[in-house]
Design a protein around this motif. Structure first.
Motif, PDB file in Angstrom:
ATOM      1  N   THR A 146       0.975  -1.105   0.255  1.00  0.00           N
ATOM      2  CA  THR A 146      -0.071   0.092   0.013  1.00  0.00           C
ATOM      3  C   THR A 146       0.641   1.378   0.082  1.00  0.00           C
ATOM      4  O   THR A 146       0.469   2.386  -0.570  1.00  0.00           O
ATOM      5  CB  THR A 146      -0.915   0.024   1.401  1.00  0.00           C
ATOM      6  N   LYS A 192      -7.004   2.656  -0.521  1.00  0.00           N
ATOM      7  CA  LYS A 192      -7.256   2.699   1.057  1.00  0.00           C
ATOM      8  C   LYS A 192      -8.022   4.205   1.430  1.00  0.00           C
ATOM      9  O   LYS A 192      -8.502   3.953   2.588  1.00  0.00           O
ATOM     10  CB  LYS A 192      -5.804   2.796   1.670  1.00  0.00           C
ATOM     11  N   THR A 207     -11.538  -0.510   0.955  1.00  0.00           N
ATOM     12  CA  THR A 207     -11.189  -1.616   2.098  1.00  0.00           C
ATOM     13  C   THR A 207     -11.642  -2.834   1.620  1.00  0.00           C
ATOM     14  O   THR A 207     -10.911  -3.995   1.590  1.00  0.00           O
ATOM     15  CB  THR A 207     -11.634  -1.094   3.484  1.00  0.00           C
TER      16      THR A 207
END
Length: 437
Positions: A93, A103, A110
């Motif tokens: 990420t 995110k 999510t």
């Protein structure tokens, strides 16, 4: 804690959630004792009884599978592929802009990352299952066992593929059971299953210490180990709840005729910000040379050095490298999981500031300074917790039963505290009296 559980069982909806969670746990423990097709169960039991020494990376996987790995059951891989996939996605990420954008999208982003985690879990399960089957066929899974070559009698391609498919399906089923606990039970399902896997190995390990002991029929060694574990648990509870609270003040803003802001809050920075992940990383990294040495042929110098220095948990070189790697990964993971620049920008956007510190770059530098200062005691604490059980239990000959004692205690205490907090919060919601009685 016992009071919270008693009150939860008196509440009908919470009682249903607790019973549902217990049912899933029972089903999970049954699956850890069901062998996969193509394995000689008697040979496996013989090798398990003859197993000696630290199993290295296999010992780590066996810990998270509740002893199912060395039994070669359908849940042999346990929850570790999902844990590995989650850590990989969390690290990616920071590197991949697409994942970082997902995110920030909230619940939909999510959910997409969770879907990627499931796919990666299945892929890792296939990879790890193939490695486990190949290791079992070669006899390297139980080094020193007299019948290790007979664990997998049929070495055809069909049998190998069937074994890998069964273990992959078992991992997918464990992942589904964990998500069921999260949705319809109490607490985080993956953490609960990890907690059960580790706790399931404790009674037999403690009883083996008693049987191996020589003082007072083994009860003196047993009591000493229990006291050491209780002392470590008390230290872990104290440090896990410790945090540095950085005060944050929000300025007042006038929007129309209304005034917003003007509140005071704080940023909680935990002493152990990285959790148990540095210990897992360090253990896995140190197990790789041992695994390579097991599969290599010949008696080269590097293989001899690894065998002498990195296969025993009580060797000074192993202990030193283990401690240094834990400290390194603690700083590495904290630097990835907590971004001072991002926190400072969010505070500046909503009119927040740390008293005495200018907003923007000075705030980010201050947060980075506090984070580095507090990570040092946290990383040293992780190193001590990971090594003290190993060093203490060496004197009782129990290193075979507690190959990752520090990791076990950290996970058990952390998951236990989080589960109790969730039960107490749900009890407060259901017993809120309000203004009218």
């Amino acid at each position: 804690m016992l009071t919270a559980f008693t009150q939860a069982f008196r509440t009908p909806d919470l009682r249903k959630k607790l019973l549902f969670t217990l049912g899933i746990i029972v089903l999970y423990r049954i699956g850890t004792h069901v062998p996969i097709p193509g394995v000689d169960y008697k040979a496996v039991q013989t090798c398990v009884s003859q197993a000696s020494g630290n199993q290295g990376l296999f010992g780590l996987v066996n810990l998270f599978s509740g002893g199912a790995l060395l039994q070669i059951t359908i849940f042999a891989l346990g929850i570790l592929p999902y844990i590995t996939a989650s850590i990989i996605l969390q690290l990616l990420t920071v590197v991949i802009p697409r994942l970082e954008a997902l995110k920030k999208e909230g619940q939909s982003g999510t959910a997409k990352i969770t879907q990627y985690t499931r796919y990666l879990t299945v892929a890792l399960a296939v990879l790890q299952g193939t490695g486990l089957v190949a290791t079992a066929r070669s006899g390297a899974l139980f080094s020193g066992c007299t019948v290790a070559d007979g664990i997998v009698p049929d070495r055809s391609v069909f049998t190998t593929v069937t074994m890998v498919i069964c273990m992959t399906a078992g991992t997918a089923l464990v992942m589904w059971l964990g998500e069921l606990i999260t949705d319809r039970g109490i607490g985080n399902g993956m953490s609960i299953l990890m907690f059960i896997s580790i706790a399931a190995t404790f009674p037999s390990a403690l009883w083996s210490i008693k049987k191996q002991g020589t003082l007072g029929g083994g009860w003196i060694e047993f009591g000493a180990v229990v006291l050491v574990i209780l002392a470590i648990v008390a230290l872990v509870v104290f440090v896990e709840q410790a945090q540095r609270r950085i005060p944050v003040q929000y300025a007042k803003r006038m929007i129309g005729r209304r005034s917003y802001g003007g509140t005071s809050t704080y940023i909680p920075v935990k002493v152990n910000q990285a959790g148990v992940i540095p210990v897992i990383f360090a253990s896995s990294l140190l197990s790789i040379p041992t695994l390579v040495a097991q599969f290599s042929s010949g008696n080269s110098g590097w293989k001899t050095w690894i065998t002498q220095n990195l296969t025993k948990g009580d060797h000074p070189i192993y202990i030193s490298l283990y401690f240094l790697l834990i400290v390194f990964f603690a700083f590495f993971y904290v630097s990835i999981s907590f971004n001072p620049d991002e926190v400072a920008d969010n505070m500046k956007q909503y009119g927040g500031f740390v008293p005495g510190i200018r907003a923007g770059r000075p705030t980010a530098e201050y947060l980075s300074y506090v984070l580095n200062r507090i990570t040092w005691p946290g990383s040293l604490y992780l190193g001590v917790i990971a090594l003290v059980p190993t060093i203490a239990l060496v004197g009782f000959g129990a290193t075979n039963n507690f190959p990752f004692g520090g990791t076990s205690i950290l996970i058990i205490v952390g998951v236990g505290l989080e589960t109790v907090r969730q039960i107490e919060s749900q009890l407060q919601q259901r017993h809120y009296e309000g203004f009218l009685r």
